[in-house]
Each structure stands twice: as structure tokens, then as C-alpha cells.
Design a protein around this motif. Structure first.
Motif, PDB file in Angstrom:
ATOM      1  N   ASP A 135       2.335   1.675  -3.476  1.00 22.02           N
ATOM      2  CA  ASP A 135       1.292   2.168  -4.387  1.00 22.02           C
ATOM      3  C   ASP A 135       1.028   3.659  -4.158  1.00 22.02           C
ATOM      4  O   ASP A 135       0.851   4.429  -5.117  1.00 22.02           O
ATOM      5  N   TRP A 136       0.994   4.055  -2.880  1.00 20.28           N
ATOM      6  CA  TRP A 136       0.736   5.462  -2.560  1.00 20.28           C
ATOM      7  C   TRP A 136       1.832   6.365  -3.108  1.00 20.28           C
ATOM      8  O   TRP A 136       1.544   7.424  -3.683  1.00 20.28           O
ATOM      9  N   HIS A 155       2.066  10.292  -9.190  1.00 20.46           N
ATOM     10  CA  HIS A 155       1.040  10.334 -10.242  1.00 20.46           C
ATOM     11  C   HIS A 155       1.459   9.582 -11.509  1.00 20.46           C
ATOM     12  O   HIS A 155       1.138   9.993 -12.631  1.00 20.46           O
ATOM     13  N   ASN A 174       7.607   0.731  -8.424  1.00 21.67           N
ATOM     14  CA  ASN A 174       6.787   0.072  -7.414  1.00 21.67           C
ATOM     15  C   ASN A 174       7.494  -1.167  -6.879  1.00 21.67           C
ATOM     16  O   ASN A 174       7.528  -1.417  -5.666  1.00 21.67           O
ATOM     17  N   HIS A 230       0.834  -1.206   0.000  1.00 26.93           N
ATOM     18  CA  HIS A 230       0.000   0.000   0.000  1.00 26.93           C
ATOM     19  C   HIS A 230       0.871   1.258   0.000  1.00 26.93           C
ATOM     20  O   HIS A 230       0.545   2.246  -0.680  1.00 26.93           O
ATOM     21  N   LYS A 285      -0.568   3.299 -13.572  1.00 28.93           N
ATOM     22  CA  LYS A 285      -0.389   1.870 -13.340  1.00 28.93           C
ATOM     23  C   LYS A 285      -0.300   1.135 -14.668  1.00 28.93           C
ATOM     24  O   LYS A 285      -1.107   1.357 -15.578  1.00 28.93           O
ATOM     25  N   TYR A 343       1.691   5.903  -7.320  1.00 31.92           N
ATOM     26  CA  TYR A 343       0.499   6.294  -8.056  1.00 31.92           C
ATOM     27  C   TYR A 343      -0.163   7.563  -7.520  1.00 31.92           C
ATOM     28  O   TYR A 343      -0.674   8.380  -8.297  1.00 31.92           O
ATOM     29  N   ASP A 344      -0.150   7.750  -6.193  1.00 28.57           N
ATOM     30  CA  ASP A 344      -0.823   8.911  -5.608  1.00 28.57           C
ATOM     31  C   ASP A 344       0.099  10.119  -5.476  1.00 28.57           C
ATOM     32  O   ASP A 344      -0.335  11.254  -5.681  1.00 28.57           O
ATOM     33  N   THR A 345       1.347   9.866  -5.106  1.00 33.48           N
ATOM     34  CA  THR A 345       2.274  10.983  -4.901  1.00 33.48           C
ATOM     35  C   THR A 345       2.972  11.396  -6.192  1.00 33.48           C
ATOM     36  O   THR A 345       3.031  12.579  -6.527  1.00 33.48           O
TER      37      THR A 345
END
Length: 325
Positions: free
Chosen positions: A10-11, A18, A30, A7, A21, A14-16
Motif C-alpha cells: 500500500d505504501w 501516488h 498492489n 502495508h 485506490k 498509494y503513498d510513493t
């Protein structure tokens, strides 16, 4: 158990950052973040645990014990097991090998240690647990110990002492056996902990660059090399894949921490695990730098015999892994 690490990876990716995937860079990054955190955590735990064992069974005392006790063949097993608790690559195992020879330990017993030590140690165990799980780790540890045991027994039958260098023969001729009784350490466990922790940090500092480089290479392979790329050359259908992988590994040199993340990716790309592990054993257990160091104590003929026996045992191990896994 490690879901929180995934997790976190992934954060970050993909979240930080951007990243999308499925993109090559995203998959590679990753993989790198996830494996780096997981492997380093496991290494700290495993190395600390093995440090406790090492604090009660220091190298010199085990060496002296082996030199004084002939346990009807069990000294080969004990030397191989001792190789498990020594965190050395093949090159750094050689000075200990020389010490064993100087201590009067039979040559076959010293070979059992030399084979097992770089293949199976706390670093390799920690990496295997993180990358392949408990089942494969247990099988690998047992096979590594047996590889050292069998190689030592085979080499002992050849009466190879005559192929030691004159320097070793002179040392053996003048060596005096120490018959003093074994005296156990009386230091309380609580006082050993700071020393053990310092040793953990020393080992991790020494290998962390290799771990990260190996994971980075594995991440690039994971993200950019198509699935099945290697399988077409090293599949189970290719009978010669195991010996080919072993022989190709000899010119290379790395320790377990550097090569295992690469092995993980090779397996994920379709190479049978036995073939991949045979490649890893060849890289870790057989190398040109090791041969050059061994030249101090062995003639080239003895080095050739040693490498030949170990190569044969690694190839057999690779086939056995492919059959049972």
C-alpha cells in the motif's frame, strides 16, 4: 501474519507512486507487490525445509530402495510421496521416470511418481500456503498424492509393459540389479546446511522468472478483469466446467510456480476452486512437451492411456474439490 507486506505494498502504490485506490493499474500493481514478496518468502522457507529432507533421502537411494522392496502395494504410495519431495515440472520428471524404469521398478509405481511429482512439491506447497491457506493446501497435497497412487494402481492393472518402446525393453533385458545394502550418509547435519542452501538458491533462481510472470499475469487479471467475468462460463451450475477446464489446459504448459497465481485470480473472479485446480492440474501434469519426452520410453498408445487415466482422475478431483470446499 502477512499484514506488514500488505502495508508495504500500500505504501509503495498509494503513498510513493501516488496511484488512486480502486484504479485498475493500482489494484494490479498492489497485487503484484504483495504476492511477489509473500510467495518468495514462503518459497525460501518451504524449499529449505524440503532440502533437508532431500539431503537424507537422495534420489538414487530412494530409487534403489523402491526397486528392491515390494511392500504389498505400499510402493505405489511411497513413489507418490517421493514425487512430493522432488521439485520438478512434468518434463524434468521424465528423466527420473526413465531411470526408474531402467532400475527395474514396476511400471505402475513409476507412473505414481510421474503423476505426483509435477503436481505436488515444495514449490507448489509454498505457493498454495501463500495463496489459499493451510486447509486447502492440506487437501490439495492429499489429493495430489492420492491422484498419483490411484493412477499408478489403475495403470498397473492394464499390464502395459508391452507398450514400452524397444529401447526400454533392451535396457530392461540387460539391466543388472544392484543388491548392495543401503548405506546411510554419515555427514553431520551442520555440514549439510551449505549444500542445502546452495540447492535452495539454485531452485529459486530456476523458478523465479515463472513466479514473477505468473504473478504479473494474475495481477493484470485481478486489476482489469471484472468480477464474475469467468463465472458465467465456469460456474458450479455448469456441469461440464471441470472437464472443459481440464481439456483446455492440456495444450498449455507451465509449472506450478507459473500457473498458481493465475489460479488464485480465477478463484477470486468467481470460478469454483475445484474447477480452477483441475485447470491447474491439467496445465502442470499433462502437456504436449511431456508427451514428446515420454515417446522415448512409451508408444503413442501407452501415452494415450496414461493421459486418459490421469485426465479422468483430475476431473474427478475437480468435482470432489467443488463438493467439499
Amino acid at each position: 501474519m502477512f499484514d506488514w507486506i500488505q502495508h508495504l505494498a500500500d505504501w509503495v502504490v498509494y503513498d510513493t507512486l501516488h496511484l488512486i485506490k480502486g484504479q485498475h493499474l493500482a489494484e494490479a500493481l498492489n497485487f503484484f507487490i504483495y504476492d511477489s514478496i509473500k510467495i518468495l518468502l514462503l518459497l525460501f522457507v518451504i524449499i529449505f525445509f524440503m532440502g533437508i529432507i532431500n539431503s537424507y533421502f537422495p534420489i538414487e537411494k530412494v530409487r534403489n530402495f523402491l526397486s528392491r522392496n515390494k511392500l504389498f502395494g505400499f510402493e505405489y504410495l511411497m513413489a507418490s510421496l517421493f514425487g512430493v519431495v522432488t521439485p520438478f515440472c512434468s518434463c524434468s520428471s521424465v528423466p527420473l521416470f526413465i531411470g526408474f524404469v531402467r532400475g527395474g521398478i514396476p511400471l505402475g509405481v513409476t507412473f505414481a511418481f510421474l503423476v505426483t511429482s509435477p503436481l505436488v512439491n515444495e514449490v507448489a506447497i509454498g505457493l498454495f500456503l501463500g495463496l489459499f491457506g493451510v486447509k486447502i493446501t492440506v487437501i490439495y497435497v492429499i489429493s495430489g498424492v492420492l491422484l498419483g497412487l490411484i493412477s499408478g494402481l489403475i495403470l498397473s492393472r492394464f499390464k502395459l509393459e508391452r507398450f514400452l518402446t524397444p529401447w526400454v525393453k533392451e535396457v530392461l533385458a540387460s539391466a543388472e540389479r544392484d543388491e548392495e545394502a543401503f548405506v546411510a550418509e554419515k555427514t553431520p547435519f551442520i555440514k549439510r546446511l551449505p549444500i542445502i542452501w546452495d540447492e535452495v538458491l539454485k531452485i529459486v533462481k530456476g523458478i523465479i522468472i515463472y513466479v514473477l510472470i505468473g504473478i504479473a499475469i494474475g495481477g493484470l487479471m485481478h486489476g482489469y478483469i471484472p468480477h464474475g467475468f469467468f463465472e458465467q462460463y465456469m460456474s458450479k451450475n455448469n456441469f461440464f466446467a471441470v472437464p472443459l477446464a481440464t481439456i483446455l489446459a492440456v495444450p498449455m504448459y507451465s509449472n506450478a510456480s507459473g500457473i498458481l497465481p493465475v489460479v488464485q485470480v480465477l478463484v477470486s473472479k468467481g470460478i469454483p476452486i475445484g474447477t480452477a485446480i483441475a485447470f491447474m492440474m491439467g496445465v502442470v501434469g499433462l502437456s504436449f512437451p511431456e508427451a514428446m519426452l515420454l515417446k522415448k520410453v512409451m508408444t503413442f498408445k501407452l501415452i494415450g492411456i496414461f493421459f486418459g487415466v490421469v485426465t479422468l482422475c483430475i476431473i474427478i478431483s475437480g468435482y470432489v474439490f467443488n463438493i467439499i470446499l
